[in-house]
Write a protein that holds these residues in place. Structure first.
Motif: not given
Length: 282
Positions: A168, A178, A220-221
């Protein structure tokens, strides 16, 4: 090396005591390596804690979610989590979890990882861990015990890292985005949308996000979508339902993402995890 501790049938009031007793025992024992087996019920949460040994946390069955200040890490079957000594962390069980943990002193050998990571399990390493929890506790293991534990130690640095960490950002605005995404993941979130929400240019957002997480927003997604998908697949939900719920337009699109991240299809991944669990249980 130590009696299996099961939290499946323990009264709720005893769970905290059992953990405190285990941590106290772990801190008081000697030797470079200790292997412990545990069984946990679905939904159980090990509260925030740390230990003076590094931990290789391996789930034979079930999915584990490890949370630290640096982010969250998913540990599905056929994987393990390396947690360096002194790192504060909590552990959440997604499904009934059969766990095997190896605790190692930081100076046991050279080359041990120095940061949090999820790693893939080799057949050799899985067999060594399963065997290690049955061996007698010895401060200075010799003979067969020494050979098994010595090989286990030397295999840790060579375990392949897997993209199942979800760091994060430190910026509260980015971290809030996030957290919202994790609660409702979608493959369609864009850099421009996120940059507009926090009042940043696309370039500034991209640089800040990568600097604070080590990942692009796209990567990241995808990892966040895997976090949402793996527990559901492990519970036997149809791939089509999981893919559509996560916002993918089709199963092939979801499968392409899954294969890119883990090197296999959802069906192949879950079939391999089930086969490995059957092998580990003889």
């Amino acid at each position: 090396m130590a009696e299996l501790i099961s939290f499946l049938e323990a009264p709720p009031g005893d769970l905290g005591r059992l953990h405190r007793e285990r941590l106290a025992w772990l801190e008081g024992t000697s030797g470079p390596i200790v292997a412990l087996p545990s069984e946990y019920p679905d939904g159980y949460n090990v509260p925030n804690h740390h230990h003076s040994r590094s931990q290789l946390l391996h789930a034979l069955r079930g999915v584990v979610l490890v949370t630290t200040q640096q982010g969250r890490w998913m540990v599905p079957p056929d994987h393990a989590m390396w947690i360096p000594a002194g790192i504060e962390h909590s552990v959440e069980m997604l499904g009934n979890v059969s766990m095997r943990s190896v605790y190692v002193t930081p100076d046991a050998i050279e080359g041990l990882p120095t940061r949090l990571r999820v790693v893939g399990m080799t057949d050799l390493m899985r067999s060594l861990i399963i065997e290690a929890v049955t061996l007698p506790a010895e401060p200075r293991p010799t003979g067969r015990t020494g050979l098994v534990l010595g090989l286990l130690l030397h295999e840790i640095p060579s375990l392949p890292e897997q993209p199942l960490g979800l760091p994060f950002p430190s910026d509260p605005r980015l971290a809030a985005l996030c957290r919202r995404f994790v609660a409702a993941p979608s493959p369609h979130a864009t850099i421009d949308e996120w940059a507009d929400i926090v009042g940043m240019s696309r370039r500034s957002f991209t640089r800040a996000f990568h600097r604070q997480t080590g990942l692009s927003l796209s990567t990241w997604r995808q990892q966040a979508c895997l976090f949402a998908a793996l527990p559901r697949l492990a519970d036997g939900e149809p791939i089509t339902r999981v893919a559509l719920d996560l916002g993918y337009d089709s199963v092939p699109a979801f499968t392409t993402m899954f294969r890119r991240m883990l090197g296999t299809s959802p069906r192949g991944y879950m079939r391999g995890s089930r086969d490995n669990f059957r092998v580990s249980n003889g």
